[in-house]
Design an enzyme around this catalytic site. Structure first.
Site, short mmCIF file in Angstrom:
data_model
loop_
_atom_site.label_atom_id
_atom_site.label_comp_id
_atom_site.label_asym_id
_atom_site.label_seq_id
_atom_site.Cartn_x
_atom_site.Cartn_y
_atom_site.Cartn_z
N CYS A 146 36.88 26.34 51.00
CA CYS A 146 37.81 27.48 51.13
C CYS A 146 37.94 27.98 52.56
CB CYS A 146 37.38 28.61 50.19
SG CYS A 146 35.70 29.22 50.47
N GLN A 191 42.34 32.22 45.76
CA GLN A 191 41.83 30.94 46.25
C GLN A 191 41.86 29.89 45.14
OE1 GLN A 191 40.60 30.01 49.52
NE2 GLN A 191 40.83 28.00 48.54
N ARG A 247 47.26 28.45 50.00
CA ARG A 247 46.98 29.86 49.77
C ARG A 247 48.28 30.66 49.82
NH1 ARG A 247 42.35 32.33 50.90
NH2 ARG A 247 43.33 34.01 49.74
N HIS A 258 37.41 35.39 43.39
CA HIS A 258 38.40 35.06 44.43
C HIS A 258 39.57 34.32 43.76
CE1 HIS A 258 40.06 34.55 48.25
NE2 HIS A 258 39.16 33.79 48.86
N ARG A 293 41.12 43.39 49.39
CA ARG A 293 40.09 42.41 49.74
C ARG A 293 38.88 43.19 50.24
NH1 ARG A 293 39.46 36.95 51.63
NH2 ARG A 293 37.75 36.81 53.13
N ASP A 310 31.01 25.79 50.11
CA ASP A 310 31.37 27.00 50.84
C ASP A 310 30.22 27.32 51.78
OD1 ASP A 310 32.68 29.31 51.64
OD2 ASP A 310 32.14 30.48 49.86
#
Length: 331
Positions: free
Chosen positions: A270, A136, A315, A133, A106, A229
């Site tokens: 998210c 996600q 997740r 991502h 990440r 987001d």
């Protein structure tokens, strides 16, 4: 379906059938966990978690998922890893491949996780880069499937800055799975034109569509999912905050937007979200810019239409599915 040994770097690398397989596998694993069924079939294996950018959800999801599968984890925070500093990415990949059965990354550019995967002899998983991502996305798809009973044909409207990992990834996920994706934002914040055209070709073959519009009401009209987001990443200068707030405020998700979408519409995010003043950042935003909410109002965030915490839980289940499928090749 056998994904053993595969890397998980972006959804463009996977077919619709493979994506649906991972979502269905995650649903099975979630059901087993709720029933208390042991899933520790990967006992004795270990995974490395490289975090050049910290995260609550991603770290917890990988650690709990690995533990449930019987695996050990080693967490490498920004100060603990020498990747790209004292040791090249290629050398890091080969060193870790000798000690671990899988590597999560990440951090920053997509090219970093791609290079890790090129030189690693074990599966590499993308926990987030600037461009994509994918973990996600699986959580979002599982959440949509749980709520609507289907994925294909769902209409998703994304509000805000669509140029980076979330806008890119949602557009790709929708294209691959036959959903209808709309980016509602100023033209300045539209996704990369090359990726847009690639996704339009994919979507056309899958029965979906890609739309870009500056009209928030037209873009969200009849949407099944309204998604947003944060507008600004931590560490960006105050001038950027001022610019984003000024230019993206017309795309804040509020009650009017949700009513325009329709009675059955749901809200997704998210996380983390700047929807109130209960964080240091939220308080600082009010002090500096005089606003109490940013990308979504607290009314919408806390409403019955909001699926954000179900989405956050998913997740872990979807990351578990990715690790199990790429390490064991079976469910």
């Amino acid at each position: 379906m056998n994904l053993k040994g595969r890397d998980f770097l972006k959804l463009l690398d996977f077919t619709a059938e493979e994506i649906f397989y991972l979502v269905d596998l995650a649903a099975k694993l979630k059901e087993k966990k709720k029933k208390g069924v042991p899933m520790d079939s990967l006992r004795g294996k270990n995974v490395a978690l490289i975090f050049e950018k910290t995260s609550t959800r991603t770290r917890c999801s990988f650690e709990v998922a690995a533990h449930d599968l019987g695996m050990g984890t080693t967490y490498l925070d920004p100060s603990a890893s020498q990747i790209g500093k004292k040791e090249s990415i290629a050398d890091t990949a080969r060193v870790l491949s000798g000690m671990f059965e899988g590597i999560e990354y990440r951090g920053y550019g997509q090219e970093i996780v791609e290079e890790l995967a090129e030189y690693a002899s074990v599966p590499v998983w993308n926990g987030l880069t600037n461009e994509f991502h994918p973990t996600q996305m699986l959580a979002d798809l599982l959440t949509i499937q749980e709520h609507f009973g289907r994925i294909r044909g769902i209409r998703l409207a994304y509000m805000g800055d669509a140029r980076y990992n979330m806008g890119n990834s949602l557009m790709v996920a929708c294209a691959r799975t036959g959903m209808h994706f709309t980016a509602c934002t100023s033209q300045k914040y539209f996704p990369d034109p090359v990726l847009v055209e690639q996704c339009r070709e994919i979507a056309a073959a899958a029965g979906g569509s890609i739309t870009l519009t500056e009209d928030a009401l037209a873009g969200t009209k009849g949407a099944d999912v309204v998604y947003t987001d944060v507008w600004v990443s931590m560490g960006e200068p105050k001038e950027i905050w001022e610019e984003r707030i000024r230019e993206l405020s017309p795309y804040r998700v509020d009650r009017g937007i949700m009513e325009n979408a329709g009675e059955g519409a749901v809200f997704m995010h998210c996380l983390p979200a700047f929807h109130d003043l209960k964080t240091e950042t939220g308080a600082q935003i009010e002090k500096s810019f005089g606003i109490r909410e940013m990308e979504v109002t607290d009314e919408v965030f806390e409403s019955s239409q909001s699926l954000v915490f179900q989405e956050a839980e998913n997740r872990m289940h979807t990351i578990k599915a990715v690790m199990l499928a790429t390490l064991a090749g079976e469910d």
